[in-house]
Scaffold this motif. Structure first.
Motif, PDB file in Angstrom:
ATOM      1  N   SER A 246       0.831  -1.209   0.000  1.00  0.00           N
ATOM      2  CA  SER A 246       0.000   0.000   0.000  1.00  0.00           C
ATOM      3  C   SER A 246       0.867   1.261   0.000  1.00  0.00           C
ATOM      4  CB  SER A 246      -0.946  -0.002   1.202  1.00  0.00           C
ATOM      5  OG  SER A 246      -0.221  -0.061   2.421  1.00  0.00           O
ATOM      6  N   ALA A 249       2.208   1.554  -3.516  1.00  0.00           N
ATOM      7  CA  ALA A 249       1.168   1.981  -4.449  1.00  0.00           C
ATOM      8  C   ALA A 249       0.858   3.465  -4.294  1.00  0.00           C
ATOM      9  CB  ALA A 249      -0.094   1.147  -4.253  1.00  0.00           C
ATOM     10  N   LYS A 253       1.323   6.117  -7.367  1.00  0.00           N
ATOM     11  CA  LYS A 253       0.229   6.946  -7.863  1.00  0.00           C
ATOM     12  C   LYS A 253       0.545   8.426  -7.717  1.00  0.00           C
ATOM     13  CE  LYS A 253      -4.780   7.393  -7.810  1.00  0.00           C
ATOM     14  NZ  LYS A 253      -6.057   6.852  -7.291  1.00  0.00           N
ATOM     15  N   ALA A 259      -2.365   3.881 -10.533  1.00  0.00           N
ATOM     16  CA  ALA A 259      -1.912   2.705  -9.796  1.00  0.00           C
ATOM     17  C   ALA A 259      -0.929   1.920 -10.651  1.00  0.00           C
ATOM     18  CB  ALA A 259      -3.105   1.842  -9.409  1.00  0.00           C
TER      19      ALA A 259
END
Length: 274
Positions: A246, A249, A253, A259
């Motif tokens: 996470s 990611a 982004k 993503a």
């Protein structure tokens, strides 16, 4: 059918590239494929070079910086610039070699662009025309249009600058070899015999970024190459030094606006003019 339409592997591609430097036309073109993790030798060309990535990802080390070229992107390398490539995944790329021409005002710096559908279609035509094409006919017009379109494409920033200062160069090389390393700026300052403040100032002056920002960019490029080769987001995130997928990611982004998986699929959504 042209004699040098498609080359299989780095040796055949290198031999063809040498031949194409001698073609008596402003532009010579080829398509080549490279197996996963294959590398070229360090080399340079007498002509400018533009490489359009079709499949896989190419990591390109040049004396002016380290680039990652995903599908749908192209890299312009001026004549005389030393470079070396590495394939991530099964790579297919289309390449043109362009005789330097001051009147054309081609870029004298390495430029990574996101190719339009039009550039992709023109490159697809360029690798199919005869080597000794009619400069005053349809093929000559196509080539000039292609060069114009490449020049007007916006530059993207999927690269890191390698500073000329030898002390910083050693730090950067170590990070490029192991992007997951969390060695601190204090560690590198001690190793170089510099104060943290001096090293911080030098790094920002030479690269335009902080050390942490530069290392994050390296990790992003490494991640792009691995994702393009089909590795999982979770595995890539941990391998490049992030504590969780996470967190990786979120960084991805923030930097690229999409993503991880969506970014690499984005080029497939465009309709090529073929």
């Amino acid at each position: 059918m042209r004699a040098y339409h498609r080359q299989e592997g780095p040796v055949a591609a290198a031999n063809c590239a040498g031949h194409l430097q001698t073609i008596a036309r402003p532009v010579a073109a080829m398509t080549a494929t490279y197996p996963n993790e294959s590398t070229s030798t360090r080399h340079l060309h007498r002509r400018d070079q533009f490489i359009l990535q079709i499949t896989g990802v190419t990591a390109m080390m040049t004396e002016r910086g380290h680039f990652v070229v995903p599908p749908g992107h192209g890299l312009w390398i001026p004549a005389g610039v030393v470079h070396q490539s590495r394939a991530w995944g099964e790579v297919e790329a289309q390449t043109i070699y362009v005789t330097p021409n001051r009147e054309r005002k081609a870029s004298d710096t390495c430029r990574l662009i996101r190719a339009s559908s039009l550039v992709e279609a023109l490159m697809d035509e360029a690798v199919r025309i005869p080597e000794i094409y009619d400069q005053n006919g349809r093929d000559g017009t196509l080539i000039e249009f292609l060069l114009t379109e490449i020049a007007r494409m916006p530059e993207v920033t999927l690269h890191v600058q390698v500073p000329p200062d030898p002390r910083l160069g050693e730090i950067c090389k170590a990070v490029l070899v192991d992007p997951s390393s969390n060695l601190t700026l204090d560690h590198w300052a001690d190793k170089c015999g510099l104060s943290r403040r001096t090293l911080t100032r030098l790094f920002r002056r030479e690269t335009g970024q902080s050390f942490s920002g530069w290392r994050q960019r390296v990790r992003l490029l490494e991640a792009l190459a691995r994702l393009g080769a089909g590795e999982t987001v979770t595995g890539v995130a941990l391998d490049v030094g992030y504590d969780s997928p996470s967190a990786f990611a979120a960084m991805f982004k923030r930097e690229l606006g999409a993503a991880p998986r969506h970014y690499l699929r984005w080029t497939d959504q465009e309709v090529a003019l073929r």
